[in-house]
Design a protein around this motif. Structure first.
Motif, PDB file in Angstrom:
ATOM      1  N   VAL A  89      52.382  58.789  10.265  1.00 29.44           N
ATOM      2  CA  VAL A  89      51.666  59.588  11.261  1.00 29.44           C
ATOM      3  C   VAL A  89      50.620  58.746  11.970  1.00 29.44           C
ATOM      4  O   VAL A  89      50.508  58.780  13.192  1.00 29.44           O
ATOM      5  CB  VAL A  89      51.014  60.803  10.572  1.00 29.44           C
ATOM      6  CG1 VAL A  89      50.176  61.585  11.558  1.00 29.44           C
ATOM      7  CG2 VAL A  89      52.061  61.704   9.972  1.00 29.44           C
ATOM      8  N   ASP A  90      49.876  57.939  11.200  1.00 29.21           N
ATOM      9  CA  ASP A  90      48.807  57.147  11.787  1.00 29.21           C
ATOM     10  C   ASP A  90      49.307  56.237  12.892  1.00 29.21           C
ATOM     11  O   ASP A  90      48.722  56.156  13.963  1.00 29.21           O
ATOM     12  CB  ASP A  90      48.139  56.293  10.689  1.00 29.21           C
ATOM     13  CG  ASP A  90      46.857  56.941  10.197  1.00 29.21           C
ATOM     14  OD1 ASP A  90      46.498  57.984  10.774  1.00 29.21           O
ATOM     15  OD2 ASP A  90      46.244  56.399   9.264  1.00 29.21           O
ATOM     16  N   SER A  91      50.424  55.517  12.609  1.00 34.92           N
ATOM     17  CA  SER A  91      50.880  54.538  13.587  1.00 34.92           C
ATOM     18  C   SER A  91      51.424  55.219  14.838  1.00 34.92           C
ATOM     19  O   SER A  91      51.209  54.756  15.953  1.00 34.92           O
ATOM     20  CB  SER A  91      51.900  53.585  12.966  1.00 34.92           C
ATOM     21  OG  SER A  91      52.944  54.321  12.407  1.00 34.92           O
ATOM     22  N   VAL A  92      52.120  56.347  14.669  1.00 39.80           N
ATOM     23  CA  VAL A  92      52.657  57.011  15.860  1.00 39.80           C
ATOM     24  C   VAL A  92      51.513  57.639  16.647  1.00 39.80           C
ATOM     25  O   VAL A  92      51.543  57.708  17.875  1.00 39.80           O
ATOM     26  CB  VAL A  92      53.738  58.041  15.484  1.00 39.80           C
ATOM     27  CG1 VAL A  92      53.154  59.341  15.002  1.00 39.80           C
ATOM     28  CG2 VAL A  92      54.647  58.319  16.670  1.00 39.80           C
ATOM     29  N   PHE A  93      50.478  58.014  15.952  1.00 42.14           N
ATOM     30  CA  PHE A  93      49.320  58.622  16.600  1.00 42.14           C
ATOM     31  C   PHE A  93      48.630  57.601  17.511  1.00 42.14           C
ATOM     32  O   PHE A  93      48.359  57.858  18.683  1.00 42.14           O
ATOM     33  CB  PHE A  93      48.364  59.090  15.501  1.00 42.14           C
ATOM     34  CG  PHE A  93      47.420  60.174  15.907  1.00 42.14           C
ATOM     35  CD1 PHE A  93      47.832  61.487  15.912  1.00 42.14           C
ATOM     36  CD2 PHE A  93      46.119  59.877  16.260  1.00 42.14           C
ATOM     37  CE1 PHE A  93      46.965  62.504  16.265  1.00 42.14           C
ATOM     38  CE2 PHE A  93      45.240  60.880  16.628  1.00 42.14           C
ATOM     39  CZ  PHE A  93      45.664  62.197  16.630  1.00 42.14           C
ATOM     40  N   SER A  94      48.411  56.393  16.962  1.00 39.33           N
ATOM     41  CA  SER A  94      47.718  55.390  17.786  1.00 39.33           C
ATOM     42  C   SER A  94      48.646  54.880  18.882  1.00 39.33           C
ATOM     43  O   SER A  94      48.198  54.552  19.984  1.00 39.33           O
ATOM     44  CB  SER A  94      47.191  54.254  16.917  1.00 39.33           C
ATOM     45  OG  SER A  94      48.267  53.649  16.254  1.00 39.33           O
ATOM     46  N   ALA A  95      49.970  54.844  18.606  1.00 39.83           N
ATOM     47  CA  ALA A  95      50.910  54.427  19.643  1.00 39.83           C
ATOM     48  C   ALA A  95      50.874  55.408  20.808  1.00 39.83           C
ATOM     49  O   ALA A  95      50.903  55.016  21.977  1.00 39.83           O
ATOM     50  CB  ALA A  95      52.320  54.344  19.071  1.00 39.83           C
ATOM     51  N   ALA A  96      50.769  56.698  20.485  1.00 39.26           N
ATOM     52  CA  ALA A  96      50.741  57.715  21.541  1.00 39.26           C
ATOM     53  C   ALA A  96      49.516  57.508  22.428  1.00 39.26           C
ATOM     54  O   ALA A  96      49.597  57.617  23.656  1.00 39.26           O
ATOM     55  CB  ALA A  96      50.728  59.101  20.920  1.00 39.26           C
ATOM     56  N   GLU A  97      48.388  57.175  21.798  1.00 39.23           N
ATOM     57  CA  GLU A  97      47.186  56.905  22.599  1.00 39.23           C
ATOM     58  C   GLU A  97      47.414  55.748  23.562  1.00 39.23           C
ATOM     59  O   GLU A  97      47.050  55.815  24.734  1.00 39.23           O
ATOM     60  CB  GLU A  97      46.009  56.582  21.672  1.00 39.23           C
ATOM     61  CG  GLU A  97      45.393  57.813  21.036  1.00 39.23           C
ATOM     62  CD  GLU A  97      44.319  57.474  20.002  1.00 39.23           C
ATOM     63  OE1 GLU A  97      44.519  56.503  19.233  1.00 39.23           O
ATOM     64  OE2 GLU A  97      43.303  58.198  19.939  1.00 39.23           O
ATOM     65  N   LYS A  98      48.066  54.672  23.053  1.00 39.92           N
ATOM     66  CA  LYS A  98      48.295  53.486  23.900  1.00 39.92           C
ATOM     67  C   LYS A  98      49.223  53.817  25.055  1.00 39.92           C
ATOM     68  O   LYS A  98      48.997  53.392  26.189  1.00 39.92           O
ATOM     69  CB  LYS A  98      48.883  52.358  23.055  1.00 39.92           C
ATOM     70  CG  LYS A  98      47.909  51.810  22.024  1.00 39.92           C
ATOM     71  CD  LYS A  98      48.392  50.465  21.496  1.00 39.92           C
ATOM     72  CE  LYS A  98      47.365  49.860  20.541  1.00 39.92           C
ATOM     73  NZ  LYS A  98      47.482  50.447  19.184  1.00 39.92           N
ATOM     74  N   VAL A  99      50.282  54.597  24.760  1.00 40.76           N
ATOM     75  CA  VAL A  99      51.250  54.920  25.815  1.00 40.76           C
ATOM     76  C   VAL A  99      50.579  55.759  26.892  1.00 40.76           C
ATOM     77  O   VAL A  99      50.770  55.545  28.088  1.00 40.76           O
ATOM     78  CB  VAL A  99      52.469  55.674  25.213  1.00 40.76           C
ATOM     79  CG1 VAL A  99      53.368  56.201  26.315  1.00 40.76           C
ATOM     80  CG2 VAL A  99      53.248  54.758  24.289  1.00 40.76           C
ATOM     81  N   ARG A 100      49.755  56.690  26.478  1.00 44.95           N
ATOM     82  CA  ARG A 100      49.079  57.528  27.459  1.00 44.95           C
ATOM     83  C   ARG A 100      48.174  56.682  28.332  1.00 44.95           C
ATOM     84  O   ARG A 100      48.137  56.844  29.553  1.00 44.95           O
ATOM     85  CB  ARG A 100      48.258  58.594  26.728  1.00 44.95           C
ATOM     86  CG  ARG A 100      47.430  59.438  27.667  1.00 44.95           C
ATOM     87  CD  ARG A 100      47.747  60.900  27.542  1.00 44.95           C
ATOM     88  NE  ARG A 100      47.095  61.670  28.593  1.00 44.95           N
ATOM     89  CZ  ARG A 100      46.000  62.398  28.418  1.00 44.95           C
ATOM     90  NH1 ARG A 100      45.449  62.463  27.218  1.00 44.95           N
ATOM     91  NH2 ARG A 100      45.473  63.064  29.421  1.00 44.95           N
ATOM     92  N   HIS A 101      47.452  55.734  27.710  1.00 40.37           N
ATOM     93  CA  HIS A 101      46.530  54.903  28.480  1.00 40.37           C
ATOM     94  C   HIS A 101      47.268  53.964  29.404  1.00 40.37           C
ATOM     95  O   HIS A 101      46.727  53.547  30.423  1.00 40.37           O
ATOM     96  CB  HIS A 101      45.581  54.141  27.540  1.00 40.37           C
ATOM     97  CG  HIS A 101      44.541  55.030  26.941  1.00 40.37           C
ATOM     98  ND1 HIS A 101      43.584  55.642  27.714  1.00 40.37           N
ATOM     99  CD2 HIS A 101      44.322  55.448  25.666  1.00 40.37           C
ATOM    100  CE1 HIS A 101      42.819  56.399  26.940  1.00 40.37           C
ATOM    101  NE2 HIS A 101      43.252  56.299  25.700  1.00 40.37           N
TER     102      HIS A 101
END
Lengths: 194, 490
Positions: A32-44
């Motif tokens: 969950v942690d890694s997909v969570f931070s990946a989602a932040e990067k993709v949005r940015h």
């Protein structure tokens, strides 16, 4: 279940060799942690057409992805009001207008006696709208989806997390998108073709 | 059990209670649950299914005999025109209340432990409602005219009578059946997708594929799905309370002593929840052992259900005593006689069976040691089921056999067909239940995973956790969390 398109593609591949088209890039994450931070990067990075696929709903992912609140509650409210009005109208039409029913000297039309049925009609319509409204907004059932052809993607309903970037997104560019997913910590990046 | 057994029934509120034991991760939860539907049919299941199916056959034969002969095959008479069919109807519809209570009310109260057992309970609800709906359908005597119950234009140009509680019942039970099926199915879509993605055979792939509607676990879908689930819970909560209230109106709006009381709606609802939880426990205690789900349906789940059994049992016991008190205090001659007749008349045995089973036996659940004993809980739950059937028997039969004038009195004796139909309805229930256990996801996997510690962002990083995430009753899908809103916006 498999749509005709898919059968066509699988059964007679040599008849008309169409080049497979890239529709999306998918990155696999293992927690969950890694997909969570990946989602932040993709949005940015400015993506608009992308999604996070998970085995269960993740807390806070909506805010990270910028998902706007669904219109569903308003649809359900409308359906509930329709059900209430419909239930009352039905009882008025049946027992007070079309076929006046004299029962133990009771009035033909009295609201208290009609509340239980009106209540059940309200709930029934609202429930139907919650379910079918939700499916409609999600565009389900959709029985053909190129994602489902991927062997790796099968674990999305089990224990793996995927970020999928749609190739039609204005900022999508294959190399940079792949790099973005890898930098975000994707274990595997796969081309989704159709 | 060779692994070290963790006791998760402790009462320390400062410690987060593990609801999945045995060190299971997401993969292990999927494997354990899917294995039930994927493994080859076991001999035990085949034997159970054969028994259930033969009782279902008995029910079919009885209905055929009833339809071809007439309602005289039952023990029903004048004045007891309701008899066994309506006793059975109220019994089954009561059983059907626990499922929605667990799914909807416990969801709104954020009781995370519900995820382990809600699928079982919802399935049980639907099958119980099917059994219940059958009885009024055949009790009307001419089942081919049962559509007269609905406001459908017909050749007589007549409409149903909407001021009758019997018609309210038609709307309440059919709405409840529809809502329960949809709630159950919506909850199952992600798990059907799991079975689809794991299945190897063509038939299974196609069938699970059709019913999982092309679910891909998209977060944009989850967002609407969770909102729909919350709405369904909010809608089903008043619905479940209304259904048995409406059933009780069938009695309470009549003039008959023993029926004409205002306590009936809450008393019936509490009784329904009590009976429903008793049935959940009776099914789940053997099922968790039989299907190897002891790590997912843990002793804490059973203990919590036992506590609800005790709480609702106390409400029921209170209602019984209040009924007797009111009968005496009202000073009404007929009301007083009816209750004296219940306790000491010709059907007094049904009253004492009821009091023992519903008021006394749940008292054993005060003891934590007994709540932790599967055998003790199972026995108490069995008493609960027996007691709830006798409660309906007692209410219907004692009031109908002896009403106001002794010239109207007539005893009631069930026939063999009455008893065979009751047994047959259990056959219908267990046939459906065994098919469910064999082919569908018996535990809500996606929901169980969402309450595991690994499902929380910042799991393993306590320094990053928000105050919400440290709460012991934390639920990842809780809406309106300001911390979550603060995370996203660029």
């Amino acid at each position: 279940m498999n749509s005709r398109v898919e059968h066509h593609a699988h059964d007679i591949p040599s008849a008309e060799p169409q080049p497979a088209e890239l529709v999306a890039l998918m990155g696999e994450f293992k927690d969950v942690d890694s997909v969570f931070s990946a989602a932040e990067k993709v949005r940015h990075a400015g993506f608009r057409r992308w999604d996070v696929h998970t085995p269960f709903p993740i807390h806070g992912i909506d805010a990270v992805m910028g998902t706007r609140p669904t219109v569903l509650p308003w649809l359900v409210l409308a359906a509930g009001l329709f059900g209430a009005a419909g239930g009352i109208a039905l009882q008025w039409y049946c027992n007070a207008y079309d076929y006046a029913f004299p029962i133990s000297g009771k009035p033909f039309w009295s609201l208290p006696a009609n509340i239980p049925v009106a209540f059940e009609c309200t709930i029934l319509c609202a429930v139907l709208m919650s379910v079918f409204g939700m499916l409609g907004l999600c565009r389900l059932p959709t029985h053909y989806n190129p994602l489902l052809k991927s062997e790796r993607f099968r674990r999305v309903t089990n224990d793996r997390f995927f970020v999928v970037l749609d190739a039609t997104d204005p900022v999508f560019e294959e190399q940079s998108a792949e790099q973005l997913l890898r930098n975000a910590g994707a274990k595997y990046v796969e081309r989704v073709e159709d | 059990m060779t692994a070290i057994e963790i006791d998760n029934t402790y009462d320390d509120p400062t410690k987060r209670t593990p609801l999945v034991l045995g060190g299971k991760d997401f993969t292990a939860v999927t494997d354990a649950v899917c294995n039930v539907a994927e493994r080859p049919t076991t001999l035990g299941w085949k034997i159970a299914f054969a028994v259930a199916l033969s009782f279902l056959g008995l029910l079919g034969a009885c209905i055929l005999y009833l339809v071809t002969t007439g309602v005289g095959v039952w023990g029903n008479n004048q004045p007891v025109s309701w008899g066994f069919p309506i006793v059975n109807f109220v019994f089954w519809v009561g059983i059907g209340h626990a499922g929605t209570l667990i799914s909807a009310i416990l969801f709104l109260f954020r009781q995370n432990w519900r995820t382990g057992i809600n699928r079982f309970a919802e399935a049980m609800t639907i099958f119980a409602v099917i059994c219940a709906a059958m009885f009024p359908g055949i009790h009307v005597g001419r089942p081919w005219l049962a559509y007269w119950l609905f406001p459908i234009p017909n050749q007589m140009q007549m409409w149903p009578q909407f001021r009758s509680p019997l018609l309210w019942d038609v709307f309440a039970v059919s709405t409840y059946a529809t809502a329960s099926v949809l709630f159950w199915y919506v909850g199952m879509i992600p798990d059907l997708a799991t079975l689809r993605d794991r299945s190897t055979g063509k038939v299974r792939q196609i069938l699970y594929g059709i019913f999982s509607l092309g679910w891909t676990g998209s977060s944009r879908h989850w967002h609407r799905y969770e909102r729909a689930y919350l709405l369904l819970s909010a809608l089903c909560t008043p619905l479940v309370l209304s259904v048995h209230s409406v059933v009780s109106f069938d009695f309470a709006t009549s003039q008959l002593p023993g029926w004409h009381t205002t306590i009936f709606p809450p008393y019936f609802v509490a009784g329904a929840v009590y009976g429903g939880f008793a049935m959940v426990l009776n099914l789940i205690i053997p099922a968790r052992a039989f299907f190897g789900l002891k790590d997912i349906i843990t002793p804490r789940h059973i203990e919590n259900c036992a506590k609800i059994l005790l709480a609702t049992g106390l409400i029921v016991a209170y209602s019984y005593s209040m009924e007797f008190w009111t009968a005496w205090y009202s000073g009404n001659h007929y009301e007083r006689f009816t209750f004296w007749n219940r306790a000491f008349g010709p059907y007094a045995w049904s009253c004492w069976v009821m009091l023992w089973c519903n008021a006394m036996s749940p008292q054993f659940m005060w003891s934590k040691r007994l709540r932790k004993s599967m055998v003790a809980v199972f026995i108490c739950a069995t008493f609960g089921n027996i007691g709830m059937w006798f409660e309906r028997f007692e209410i219907i039969i004692t009031s109908l056999t002896r009403d106001f004038l002794p010239t109207n009195w007539w005893p009631f004796h069930p026939t063999l067909i009455d008893i065979a139909m009751l047994a047959g309805s259990f056959g219908l229930f267990f046939t459906l239940f065994l098919l469910f256990c064999r082919f569908l996801p018996v535990v809500a996997m996606a929901e169980v995973k969402s309450i595991m510690p690994q499902a929380h962002p910042h799991h393993g990083h306590p320094e990053l956790q928000t105050p919400d995430e440290r709460r012991t009753d934390y639920r990842p899908d809780e809406v309106g969390d300001p911390d979550a809103a603060a995370l996203g916006v660029p």
